[in-house]
Design an enzyme around this catalytic site. Structure first.
Site, PDB file in Angstrom:
ATOM      1  N   CYS A  33      38.790  17.939  64.314  1.00 26.97           N
ATOM      2  CA  CYS A  33      37.468  18.365  64.702  1.00 26.97           C
ATOM      3  C   CYS A  33      36.580  17.230  65.036  1.00 26.97           C
ATOM      4  O   CYS A  33      37.050  16.143  64.998  1.00 26.97           O
ATOM      5  CB  CYS A  33      36.855  18.864  63.504  1.00 26.97           C
ATOM      6  SG  CYS A  33      36.372  18.008  62.190  1.00 26.97           S
ATOM      7  N   HIS A  82      50.469  40.918  35.743  1.00 29.20           N
ATOM      8  CA  HIS A  82      50.348  42.336  35.032  1.00 29.20           C
ATOM      9  C   HIS A  82      51.319  43.139  35.850  1.00 29.20           C
ATOM     10  O   HIS A  82      51.731  43.098  36.845  1.00 29.20           O
ATOM     11  CB  HIS A  82      48.960  42.865  35.322  1.00 29.20           C
ATOM     12  CG  HIS A  82      48.209  42.787  36.586  1.00 29.20           C
ATOM     13  ND1 HIS A  82      47.553  41.218  37.132  1.00 29.20           N
ATOM     14  CD2 HIS A  82      47.994  43.209  37.921  1.00 29.20           C
ATOM     15  CE1 HIS A  82      47.362  41.156  38.182  1.00 29.20           C
ATOM     16  NE2 HIS A  82      47.348  42.349  38.771  1.00 29.20           N
TER      17      HIS A  82
END
Length: 667
Positions: free
Chosen positions: A12, A581
């Protein structure tokens, strides 16, 4: 020599934040796809993690995410995607770039996965090419501006005329600092011009680029008596706009000369580099720059007059323009346009001298720009502290770090917050920055330093009022940000339990109350002294314990359910926690099993890269997937945002205490 599936280069203009944010996003996106990657960064300290020729040759595809020159010609012939660095600041965006790069190779399976809306021609657009060349010049220029501006500002600590040997406040050390700072500031335009040219025409373009930059600051010398061109006369400079024009001119003149001299024998390449290119390019560029000096000076003057005219319209109009530009893209092209304009005006201000109208306007304009750049990160800090429960732990940690970034004039830390919710976070940031800019102008604050944030407070005129203006902007923006996050948080909380399964409603109605029982997590299902070699070993242990406890009937089915969920996206969280889960018909009752591994389970992808010490595993019958599952998951996720909860569960070795702590949050 290691080989990589993907190689990338990021860079950048400032080389401070965007460069390394893109690197991290690309690395995470590659890991999600099971790909190896090496990312070369072009930061302010130079090239790091540099790619070798063999690594380039062995890679399947290349991703270039840069707003400056990263020598992309090295990758010629490789499947490549080249975009601005702002296009790779999130893991999702970086992943799309990797998919596109691999798709360009002709891999049908990857091509099908690439997002259709992002299917554009892989060739860089003309706009991005121009912007990349411009930002290469800006990135090299900024360090000269910062060093020169701060040193000049520091010299004022001894007095505003301390550099003048005839003044009463003269100080020889202050005078030397101002001389050094002035030299660095005067190099701003030549360096800008030279490195724009270098980005286009490589090393041969540096010579005409520097010459073009020097002409831009000196103008066409004219004898005051004869009115004719005279090397001993004086000219009118045309500033950084002239430097930009000169840089592009020099770069493309070199490309033209390369074509003109392409027919010369190969053994004359050395002559071309040290004689023909510098001689002809300097002559051509120099004559053109001198020829356009009059019109360019007029344009430069008109631009400055426009800005001053905008100021005449009132502090609100000018401050609103500055604030919106600085906060629009957090260090991107619009932000840089405002900042570079501010530094250019500051350069003229310092050259005009303290006390002049030019000095007063330029330093006031710079103070407003700096205030606007400081505010966005501070907005996030205020928000994560005041509205802590509405943010993830990752966001909270980032917001706290932004206090340091904001105070030192680094805006980019606010980008991750804005990319998650461009609307309304971007307008909130723009409003906060605009308030700070408007108040800075109204308070008549003058900042003779182009960077440094609060570090340069000693040289800021009306510094306390400047800090007050910034804090007001940050607090107003922070309050609005918290209000939005509160609304979003409550909306999501309501949405979770609202979902109702269309199948097996009676089973859901019977089983759901168990999820809210005070003894949902049983002491015998908490294992505090385990040692797992991998994520899969930990999940296998949980699956088998579920069968032993009568929670499930088939350990393999439970294990497959856990792995299927991990394939959708990791359940690894932050600070050593995971919430795996499993939803399966093999599970007879909703339950939670907790396992602890003090040494940490490696290979479990987590948000902060840390190994998992505590896994709170949720086991849900298939019929309850839309009710109990969502309720428990949302409550566990909310509990993990509580620092006290995390500390208790992670620090305790008492299974009963851990079960009690978790049960208290599930009621």
């Amino acid at each position: 020599m290691a080989k990589f599936d993907i190689i990338a280069a990021t860079g950048c203009p400032t080389g401070i934040a965007h460069t390394f944010m893109a690197k991290e996003a690309l690395e995470k996106a590659a890991a999600e796809r099971g790909l190896t990657i090496k990312v070369e960064t072009h930061g302010q300290v130079g090239v790091e993690n540099e790619l070798t020729k063999s690594e380039i040759a062995g890679a399947k595809a290349v991703v270039v995410a840069a707003d400056k020159d990263v020598q992309a010609e090295r990758f010629a012939g490789k499947p490549m995607v080249s975009v601005g660095v702002s296009k790779a600041l999130s893991v999702e965006a970086a992943g799309k770039l990797i998919d596109r790069a691999l798709a360009a190779k002709g891999d049908d399976t990857v091509a099908a996965a690439a997002d259709v809306e992002d299917e554009v021609e892989e060739k860089e657009s003309i706009g991005h090419v121009i912007y990349k060349h411009l930002m290469n010049g800006v990135s090299h220029m900024l360090v000269f501006v910062v060093a020169g501006g701060v040193l000049t500002a520091v010299s004022f600590l001894w007095g505003i005329t301390s550099f003048d040997s005839t003044a009463s406040d003269y100080n020889s050390f202050a005078a030397m600092l101002k001389i050094i700072g002035g030299i660095a500031m005067n190099l701003m335009v030549p360096v800008l011009s030279a490195y724009i040219a270098e980005s286009i025409g490589k090393r041969p373009a540096l010579v005409p680029g520097f010459v073009a930059g020097m002409i831009a600051i000196q103008g066409l010398p004219v004898n005051a008596e004869t009115g004719m061109i005279d090397a001993g006369g004086a000219g009118v400079g045309f500033g950084f706009l002239g430097g930009i024009v000169g840089g592009f001119l020099a770069g493309y003149v070199i490309l033209l000369l390369e074509k003109v001299f392409a027919g010369l024998p190969k053994n004359l390449d050395g002559l071309k580099a040290i004689f023909l290119y510098p001689l002809f390019s300097t002559a051509i560029v120099g004559l053109v720059m001198l020829g356009i000096s009059g019109p360019m000076a007029a344009i430069n003057t008109a631009m400055m007059d426009f800005l001053k005219g905008l100021s005449a319209s009132g502090a609100v109009v000018l401050g609103l323009a500055i604030g919106c530009m600085c906060a629009f893209d957090m260090g991107g092209p619009v932000n840089k346009a405002a900042y570079v304009t501010g530094t250019a005006m500051l350069t003229e201000a310092l050259a005009a001298g303290v006390g002049t109208d030019t000095y007063n306007f330029g330093t006031n304009f710079m103070a407003a720009v700096s205030a606007a750049c400081i505010v966005p990160p501070l907005i996030t800090t205020f928000a994560v502290v005041v509205g802590k429960k509405y943010f993830s732990q990752e966001d909270h940690d980032a917001g706290v770090v932004n206090l340091i970034l904001g105070c030192t004039h680094i805006t980019e830390g606010a980008i991750p917050f804005m990319t998650k919710n461009i609307w309304p976070v971007m307008p909130i940031m723009m409003l906060g920055s605009s308030i700070a800019s408007i108040l800075t102008i109204m308070f008549d604050v003058h900042d003779p330093a182009p960077h440094g944030g609060f570090l340069v407070l000693p040289v800021v005129e009306n510094g306390p009022l400047w800090v007050l203006a910034i804090l007001i902007g940050a607090v107003v923006g922070g309050i609005l940000f918290v209000a939005f996050k509160k609304y979003d948080f409550e909306k999501n909380q309501k949405a979770a339990p609202a979902a109702k399964p269309v199948e097996a409603p009676e089973a859901a109605a019977v089983e759901a109350p168990k999820a809210e029982a005070a003894d949902f997590v049983k002491v015998e299902n908490v294992f505090v002294a385990e040692d797992f070699a991998s994520r899969d070993e930990a999940l296998s242990f949980v699956s088998n314990q579920a069968v032993k406890a009568g929670i499930a009937s088939d350990a393999d089915a439970v294990m497959n359910a856990f792995l299927a969920r991990e394939a959708e996206g990791t359940t690894g969280m932050m600070e050593g926690f995971a919430i795996p889960h499993a939803k399966s018909d093999a599970i007879s009752e909703a339950a939670v099993i907790v396992v602890k591994d003090e040494s940490g389970v490696t290979g479990w992808d987590t948000m902060d890269g840390a190994p998992v010490n505590v896994a709170i595993a949720l086991l849900i019958p298939g019929a309850q997937a839309g009710t109990t599952h969502l309720k428990i998951l949302s409550k566990v996720a909310e509990a993990l945002m509580d620092e006290d909860f995390r500390a208790t569960v992670k620090g305790s070795t008492d299974a009963a205490e851990i079960a009690k702590t978790i049960n208290a949050r599930l009621v």
